[in-house]
Design a protein around this motif. Structure first.
Motif, mmCIF file in Angstrom:
data_model
loop_
_atom_site.group_PDB
_atom_site.id
_atom_site.type_symbol
_atom_site.label_atom_id
_atom_site.label_comp_id
_atom_site.label_asym_id
_atom_site.label_seq_id
_atom_site.Cartn_x
_atom_site.Cartn_y
_atom_site.Cartn_z
ATOM 1 N N GLU A 87 0.823 -1.218 0.000
ATOM 2 C CA GLU A 87 0.000 0.000 0.000
ATOM 3 C C GLU A 87 0.855 1.265 0.000
ATOM 4 O OE1 GLU A 87 -4.060 -0.374 1.888
ATOM 5 O OE2 GLU A 87 -3.675 -0.411 -0.274
ATOM 6 N N PHE A 88 2.157 1.117 0.080
ATOM 7 C CA PHE A 88 3.042 2.279 0.035
ATOM 8 C C PHE A 88 2.799 3.105 -1.236
ATOM 9 C CE2 PHE A 88 7.724 3.637 -0.703
ATOM 10 C CZ PHE A 88 7.451 4.924 -0.261
ATOM 11 N N VAL A 89 2.453 2.444 -2.326
ATOM 12 C CA VAL A 89 2.215 3.159 -3.589
ATOM 13 C C VAL A 89 1.028 4.103 -3.478
ATOM 14 C CG1 VAL A 89 3.242 1.370 -5.030
ATOM 15 C CG2 VAL A 89 0.779 1.266 -4.498
ATOM 16 N N ARG A 90 0.212 3.945 -2.422
ATOM 17 C CA ARG A 90 -0.947 4.807 -2.228
ATOM 18 C C ARG A 90 -0.605 6.127 -1.540
ATOM 19 N NH1 ARG A 90 -5.105 3.555 -5.550
ATOM 20 N NH2 ARG A 90 -5.864 1.421 -5.297
ATOM 21 N N VAL A 91 0.668 6.358 -1.243
ATOM 22 C CA VAL A 91 1.095 7.628 -0.655
ATOM 23 C C VAL A 91 1.697 8.484 -1.761
ATOM 24 C CG1 VAL A 91 2.569 8.771 1.045
ATOM 25 C CG2 VAL A 91 1.527 6.547 1.576
ATOM 26 N N LYS A 92 1.101 9.626 -2.000
ATOM 27 C CA LYS A 92 1.589 10.515 -3.055
ATOM 28 C C LYS A 92 3.029 10.922 -2.778
ATOM 29 C CE LYS A 92 0.664 15.045 -5.160
ATOM 30 N NZ LYS A 92 0.623 14.590 -6.559
ATOM 31 N N PRO A 93 3.931 10.793 -3.755
ATOM 32 C CA PRO A 93 5.333 11.167 -3.533
ATOM 33 C C PRO A 93 5.501 12.672 -3.340
ATOM 34 C CG PRO A 93 5.074 9.795 -5.502
ATOM 35 C CD PRO A 93 3.713 10.230 -5.101
ATOM 36 N N PRO A 94 6.610 13.090 -2.742
ATOM 37 C CA PRO A 94 6.914 14.522 -2.668
ATOM 38 C C PRO A 94 7.316 15.041 -4.044
ATOM 39 C CG PRO A 94 8.748 13.256 -1.842
ATOM 40 C CD PRO A 94 7.649 12.270 -2.125
ATOM 41 N N ARG A 95 7.558 16.334 -4.130
ATOM 42 C CA ARG A 95 8.024 16.906 -5.385
ATOM 43 C C ARG A 95 9.348 16.253 -5.782
ATOM 44 N NH1 ARG A 95 5.449 21.195 -7.175
ATOM 45 N NH2 ARG A 95 7.188 21.688 -8.537
ATOM 46 N N ALA A 96 9.520 16.003 -7.076
ATOM 47 C CA ALA A 96 10.735 15.341 -7.565
ATOM 48 C C ALA A 96 11.979 16.133 -7.205
ATOM 49 C CB ALA A 96 10.643 15.154 -9.078
ATOM 50 N N GLU A 97 11.856 17.477 -7.175
ATOM 51 C CA GLU A 97 13.004 18.329 -6.859
ATOM 52 C C GLU A 97 13.484 18.129 -5.422
ATOM 53 O OE1 GLU A 97 10.401 20.478 -9.874
ATOM 54 O OE2 GLU A 97 10.105 19.351 -8.015
ATOM 55 N N PHE A 98 12.621 17.573 -4.568
ATOM 56 C CA PHE A 98 12.967 17.382 -3.167
ATOM 57 C C PHE A 98 13.437 15.958 -2.864
ATOM 58 C CE2 PHE A 98 10.052 21.015 -1.528
ATOM 59 C CZ PHE A 98 10.959 21.932 -2.046
#
Length: 592
Positions: free
Chosen positions: A160-171
């Protein structure tokens, strides 16, 4: 007879609704997930409907700091804070812009909400010992009010980790590694010491192992950790989050919101009843083109840091029911200056200039006239407010070569190689000039104005003073400066060429404008009356700070606290009490 009546009513409801719950929450950000968790704890049947395929929204891409005064955490962590001080502070910052009752409710409920959230869930915070309020004034705090989410091990979520929206790619580093601020120095200079090298090996080594199984690193920090902790708590307590299920319209009967129509992926439209109410926490209006054009200043219209999916679904649906739209008072948006790396003419990276460069000594911001227009070390919001008030869009951050070596500039981290600097020059992100006049020509800035500005700035910086904008005079300025620079950590002269610049534009990180509501997050209509059964929190609810930005986390703090208040009110609508120490003639509902 009573049993027969109940059976008849149940049959009627089943015919009206495809399903029915007590509390129906739209949006799985900090506010929505908090409301769901607390409502579940209060024994309500809860359903969270999320428009996208992941939780988090703006929370996931934020710093995660949560501004709540007077918590027990501040005492526990050795930086005790006072609600009375916070009340005086907010009175000085917000002034007579209104919203007193809602702010009083926030102040009094905040400590209870944080205590309970930590007790009933896996959401954990620490009170920052040093994270000053963004504005100086009576009652301002240097630490204790800013709560940082504890890092989270996303391996606990499994698939279910994929269900957490990632942070901005720059970060993220190395294509998917989150880095805590405390680890940044080590990773930027891994060979500077044995300690730095060991820490770098530990951080990168874990990331390498993570990528054998996961799409990105599992050591989550900042807002990503907060979103993951909330989601993990919902999963542990079996609260359903239904993904890819956007709000279509609200259902109102006899003046009361009784449910909503949703669009479920591969299942069509469904009617869901909500016995205790509907909560709107859909992320606000930042990506709604009509409301953005209506409310936002032209200079800040083009760029947003909010997710593309935050198109104002909740606000739009409420406006169709005659809900009142609050313009945010001082400002409809909460702002951040951003530089843009372009590739083939399109944005390829957007960098928010938060603390790593603007506050440091040896940088100035100028407009097309070559003039300074703001205290460069002030908060990101106040910096952009300076841009908008003085017709300084875009603005340019100007430094010398020594500054880039010591602090970096935007996407260019400090200590980078000449080849890396050259690559940013070639991309047009970093502008170089051997002289100020040459730099001004490339930036389309008045050369004489720039030369006069640098001359005056250098003269004063050598003495450690800024008579025009008082840079370095506030605790927040000095905290984000360079303590090694004496006598003023935010000021040093700009040296000889070559000179460098990046151009910055206003971008909203959240909105202050939103639905008008009361102290319990109940949405109000255009006559100021409650719309029964309809609640809003997070960016769907107009900011209680009325377009000002008092301190770090003043969007997430109210989102969580009003999510808590909404759940408590939905569970106990008859509970009412006068708040202690409230402003005369003001009242707010307070819950046990």
């Amino acid at each position: 007879m009573k049993k027969e009546t109940t059976k008849i009513m149940d049959a009627v409801n089943q015919a009206r609704w495809d399903e029915e719950v007590d509390l129906l929450v739209f949006g799985a950000g900090a506010g929505g997930m908090t409301a769901a968790l607390v409502a579940h704890h209060e024994r309500l049947k809860v359903l969270v409907c999320e428009k996208t395929d992941a939780v988090g929204g703006i929370t996931s891409t934020s710093g995660g700091t949560t501004w709540v005064p007077g918590t027990s955490l501040s005492v526990r962590d050795g930086v005790p804070d006072s609600i009375d001080d916070a009340r005086r502070f907010l009175a000085s910052v917000v002034g007579d812009r209104g919203g007193d009752e809602a702010r009083e409710a926030f102040l009094q409920s905040g400590p209870k909400a944080i205590d309970e959230l930590q007790r009933i869930s896996d959401v954990k915070f620490v009170a920052a010992a040093a994270h000053p309020d963004y504005v100086s004034g009576p009652g301002a705090a240097f630490g204790g009010r800013a709560l940082a989410p504890v890092a989270f091990d996303a391996r606990l979520l499994g698939d279910e980790f994929v269900r957490v929206k990632p942070p901005r790619a720059e970060f993220m580093g190395l294509g998917g590694m989150m880095v805590a601020r405390t680890d940044l120095d080590a990773l930027l200079a891994p060979f500077a010491s044995t300690k730095n090298f060991s820490r770098t090996l530990a951080v990168v080594g874990r990331y390498v192992l993570d990528r054998l199984r996961y799409p990105r690193g599992t050591h989550l920090v900042m807002g990503n950790a907060l979103a993951a902790r909330l989601f993990y708590s919902l999963r542990k307590q079996n609260v359903e989050v239904r993904f890819e299920t956007p709000l279509v319209e609200l259902v109102i009967e006899n003046g009361k919101v009784t449910g909503a129509v949703v669009q479920q992926k591969n299942a069509g439209k469904k009617r869901i009843g909500a016995r205790r109410g509907v909560v709107l926490a859909t992320g606000g209006i930042t990506r709604n083109p009509v409301l953005r054009k209506q409310l936002f200043p032209a200079g800040a219209e083009p760029l947003s840091l909010s997710p593309e999916t935050h198109t104002g679904d909740g606000v739009k649906s409420a406006l169709e029911l005659n809900a009142k739209l609050d313009n945010g008072c001082e400002s409809p948006g909460l702002w951040m200056p951003c530089s843009i790396l372009r590739k083939n003419g399109k944005p390829d990276g957007v960098w928010p200039h938060i603390i790593l460069d603007r506050a440091k000594p040896g940088l100035i911001a100028v407009n097309s006239r070559g003039e300074r227009f703001v205290n460069e070390s002030d908060s990101y919001h106040d910096f952009v407010m300076g841009m908008l008030r003085t017709d300084s869009v875009p603005a340019h951050l100007i430094v010398d070569a020594a500054f880039i070596r010591d602090y970096g500039l935007g996407l260019l981290m400090r200590g980078r190689s000449r080849a890396r600097i050259a690559s940013f020059e070639k991309a047009g992100y970093l502008i170089k000039g051997d002289t100020l006049a040459a730099l001004a020509a490339k930036l389309n800035v008045d050369a004489k104005g720039l030369e006069r500005t640098v001359e005056a700035y250098n003269r004063n910086a050598a003495q450690g003073v800024d008579p025009e904008f008082h840079r370095g005079s506030s605790p927040m300025n000095r905290f984000n400066g360079d303590t090694a620079q004496k006598p003023n950590p935010c000021l040093r002269p700009i040296g000889a060429g070559p000179y460098y610049a990046v151009t910055v534009w206003p971008a909203d990180l959240a909105c202050s404008a939103g639905l008008a509501g009361n102290a319990n997050g109940q949405v109000l209509d255009n006559d100021g009356n409650v719309i029964p059964g309809l609640f809003a929190c997070g960016n769907d609810l107009a900011s209680i700070f009325r377009g000002t930005y008092p301190g770090p986390g003043t969007t997430l703090g109210p989102a969580i606290v009003f999510g808590w208040r909404i759940a408590k009110f939905a569970a106990h609508p008859s509970v009412s009490a006068e708040p202690q120490n409230a402003h005369p003639k003001k009242s707010a509902l307070i819950f046990p």
